[in-house]
Design a protein around this motif. Structure first.
Motif, PDB file in Angstrom:
ATOM      1  N   THR A  30     -54.023 -24.021   3.124  1.00  0.00           N
ATOM      2  CA  THR A  30     -54.617 -24.629   1.928  1.00  0.00           C
ATOM      3  C   THR A  30     -55.618 -25.712   2.311  1.00  0.00           C
ATOM      4  N   CYS A  31     -55.248 -26.573   3.249  1.00  0.00           N
ATOM      5  CA  CYS A  31     -56.156 -27.630   3.712  1.00  0.00           C
ATOM      6  C   CYS A  31     -57.376 -27.046   4.412  1.00  0.00           C
ATOM      7  N   ALA A  32     -57.165 -26.009   5.213  1.00  0.00           N
ATOM      8  CA  ALA A  32     -58.268 -25.387   5.942  1.00  0.00           C
ATOM      9  C   ALA A  32     -59.334 -24.863   4.987  1.00  0.00           C
ATOM     10  N   VAL A  33     -58.901 -24.253   3.893  1.00  0.00           N
ATOM     11  CA  VAL A  33     -59.831 -23.685   2.913  1.00  0.00           C
ATOM     12  C   VAL A  33     -60.473 -24.780   2.068  1.00  0.00           C
ATOM     13  N   MET A  34     -59.680 -25.754   1.674  1.00  0.00           N
ATOM     14  CA  MET A  34     -60.185 -26.811   0.794  1.00  0.00           C
ATOM     15  C   MET A  34     -61.045 -27.840   1.526  1.00  0.00           C
ATOM     16  N   LEU A  35     -60.642 -28.181   2.759  1.00  0.00           N
ATOM     17  CA  LEU A  35     -61.259 -29.320   3.439  1.00  0.00           C
ATOM     18  C   LEU A  35     -62.050 -28.968   4.690  1.00  0.00           C
ATOM     19  N   GLY A  36     -61.738 -27.833   5.320  1.00  0.00           N
ATOM     20  CA  GLY A  36     -62.398 -27.472   6.569  1.00  0.00           C
ATOM     21  C   GLY A  36     -61.490 -27.704   7.767  1.00  0.00           C
TER      22      GLY A  36
ATOM     23  N   GLY B 181     -45.383 -18.622   5.219  1.00  0.00           N
ATOM     24  CA  GLY B 181     -46.176 -19.702   4.626  1.00  0.00           C
ATOM     25  C   GLY B 181     -47.622 -19.318   4.389  1.00  0.00           C
ATOM     26  N   GLY B 182     -48.210 -18.573   5.332  1.00  0.00           N
ATOM     27  CA  GLY B 182     -49.590 -18.144   5.178  1.00  0.00           C
ATOM     28  C   GLY B 182     -49.777 -17.195   4.006  1.00  0.00           C
ATOM     29  N   SER B 183     -48.809 -16.319   3.796  1.00  0.00           N
ATOM     30  CA  SER B 183     -48.889 -15.388   2.662  1.00  0.00           C
ATOM     31  C   SER B 183     -48.804 -16.117   1.334  1.00  0.00           C
ATOM     32  N   ILE B 184     -47.927 -17.119   1.265  1.00  0.00           N
ATOM     33  CA  ILE B 184     -47.819 -17.917   0.037  1.00  0.00           C
ATOM     34  C   ILE B 184     -49.140 -18.631  -0.239  1.00  0.00           C
ATOM     35  N   ALA B 185     -49.738 -19.198   0.812  1.00  0.00           N
ATOM     36  CA  ALA B 185     -51.029 -19.879   0.650  1.00  0.00           C
ATOM     37  C   ALA B 185     -52.116 -18.899   0.230  1.00  0.00           C
ATOM     38  N   PHE B 186     -52.106 -17.704   0.821  1.00  0.00           N
ATOM     39  CA  PHE B 186     -53.107 -16.688   0.489  1.00  0.00           C
ATOM     40  C   PHE B 186     -53.034 -16.332  -0.996  1.00  0.00           C
TER      41      PHE B 186
ATOM     42  N   PHE C 191     -51.693 -18.128  -3.435  1.00  0.00           N
ATOM     43  CA  PHE C 191     -52.052 -19.313  -4.214  1.00  0.00           C
ATOM     44  C   PHE C 191     -53.571 -19.480  -4.293  1.00  0.00           C
ATOM     45  N   LEU C 192     -54.236 -19.402  -3.146  1.00  0.00           N
ATOM     46  CA  LEU C 192     -55.692 -19.582  -3.103  1.00  0.00           C
ATOM     47  C   LEU C 192     -56.424 -18.425  -3.778  1.00  0.00           C
ATOM     48  N   LYS C 193     -55.861 -17.233  -3.663  1.00  0.00           N
ATOM     49  CA  LYS C 193     -56.475 -16.071  -4.302  1.00  0.00           C
ATOM     50  C   LYS C 193     -56.465 -16.220  -5.816  1.00  0.00           C
ATOM     51  N   GLN C 194     -55.365 -16.755  -6.342  1.00  0.00           N
ATOM     52  CA  GLN C 194     -55.289 -16.968  -7.784  1.00  0.00           C
ATOM     53  C   GLN C 194     -56.287 -18.043  -8.228  1.00  0.00           C
ATOM     54  N   LEU C 195     -56.442 -19.086  -7.423  1.00  0.00           N
ATOM     55  CA  LEU C 195     -57.451 -20.103  -7.726  1.00  0.00           C
ATOM     56  C   LEU C 195     -58.847 -19.493  -7.707  1.00  0.00           C
ATOM     57  N   GLN C 196     -59.075 -18.603  -6.762  1.00  0.00           N
ATOM     58  CA  GLN C 196     -60.380 -17.957  -6.646  1.00  0.00           C
ATOM     59  C   GLN C 196     -60.664 -17.076  -7.860  1.00  0.00           C
ATOM     60  N   LYS C 197     -59.659 -16.315  -8.273  1.00  0.00           N
ATOM     61  CA  LYS C 197     -59.849 -15.429  -9.427  1.00  0.00           C
ATOM     62  C   LYS C 197     -60.071 -16.223 -10.708  1.00  0.00           C
ATOM     63  N   ALA C 198     -59.463 -17.411 -10.779  1.00  0.00           N
ATOM     64  CA  ALA C 198     -59.629 -18.256 -11.953  1.00  0.00           C
ATOM     65  C   ALA C 198     -60.902 -19.103 -11.885  1.00  0.00           C
ATOM     66  N   LYS C 199     -61.719 -18.890 -10.850  1.00  0.00           N
ATOM     67  CA  LYS C 199     -62.973 -19.621 -10.645  1.00  0.00           C
ATOM     68  C   LYS C 199     -62.730 -21.116 -10.415  1.00  0.00           C
ATOM     69  N   LEU C 200     -61.559 -21.465  -9.918  1.00  0.00           N
ATOM     70  CA  LEU C 200     -61.234 -22.867  -9.681  1.00  0.00           C
ATOM     71  C   LEU C 200     -61.424 -23.279  -8.227  1.00  0.00           C
TER      72      LEU C 200
END
Length: 244
Positions: free
Chosen positions: A42-48, A143-148, A150-159
């Motif tokens: 989650t941090c890697a995707v959000m922050l770098g 843990g990586g699958s849960i993050a995937f 979570f982030l995928k749902q944020l992506q689909k919601a344009k968030l």
């Protein structure tokens, strides 16, 4: 990046460190801490990559200082956090690459580095170079699958892009494809496999027959679902009409 974005980024980093410390004990056994990998991706995707590295480092130090966790808190997190962010960036925003970066960084590199660290600085005996690889990989897959997801749902919601913009991070639009979703579904099969193993081992004394193979059936169902999803959802190539 303006001052407001820098401040927002630091606040978000502090929040992720706090959340990581609090949720890290969930599902934890020595050599496997799934929720730490959720925070990493989650941090890697959000922050770098560098902020993700700092986040993992801070969480590890706090856990070692106040919870008595061995150096695995560092070796089992910092490499995965950095590689997750780097592969996400190099792939131009593919979430599956962030997931794979965590698996490679923690499940392989971090696991191998843990051997000399635990032997020389913690006094552990009876270890080998690949002793922690199975448990580290299992933890990263969970843990990586849960993050995937979570982030995928944020992506689909344009968030997801909105959060990244607010944080001053790199934003990638339309980089994920159906194949990535199918791989994510397949990865969930491993979580189902592990969950089935735990349930069977705890509630069935001597598993035989169907019960003994149900873990493989669960895994196969997810793999089949991933294949079906890919065939159903993949973009159809437009047929070209030929003119005589």
């Amino acid at each position: 990046m303006n001052k407001s974005q820098k401040l927002t980024k630091l606040i978000f980093l502090a929040m992720m460190v706090a959340i990581g410390v609090v949720i890290s004990p969930i599902l934890r056994v020595e050599g496997m801490c799934p929720m730490a990998h959720f925070i990493n991706v989650t941090c890697a995707v959000m922050l770098g990559p560098w902020y993700a590295f700092i986040c993992a480092l801070a969480i590890g130090i706090i856990r070692m200082a106040f919870m008595g966790i061995p150096p695995l808190a560092l070796t089992g997190a910092i490499f995965g956090a950095f590689f997750s962010g780097m592969l996400y960036r190099l792939s131009k925003g593919k979430l599956i690459c962030a997931f794979l970066g965590e698996v490679i960084g923690t499940g392989i590199i971090g696991a191998i580095v843990s051997y000399p660290v635990m032997t020389l600085f913690w006094g552990k005996t009876g270890l080998t170079w690949f002793f922690y690889v199975p448990s580290f990989i299992a933890g990263t897959l969970i843990g990586g699958s849960i993050a995937f997801i979570f982030l995928k749902q944020l992506q689909k919601a344009k968030l997801l892009s909105k959060f990244q913009t607010a944080l001053g991070s790199n934003v990638y639009e339309g980089s994920d494809v159906v194949t990535n979703d199918a791989i994510g579904i397949a990865c969930l099969g491993f979580i189902g496999y592990l969950a089935t193993v735990v349930i069977v081992n705890n509630f069935v004394a001597n598993p035989t027959g169907f019960v003994s193979i149900i873990k493989y059936i669960v895994f196969a169902v997810f793999i089949i679902a991933a294949v079906v999803f890919w065939f159903v959802k993949k973009p159809k190539k437009e047929s070209k009409e030929s003119y005589v």
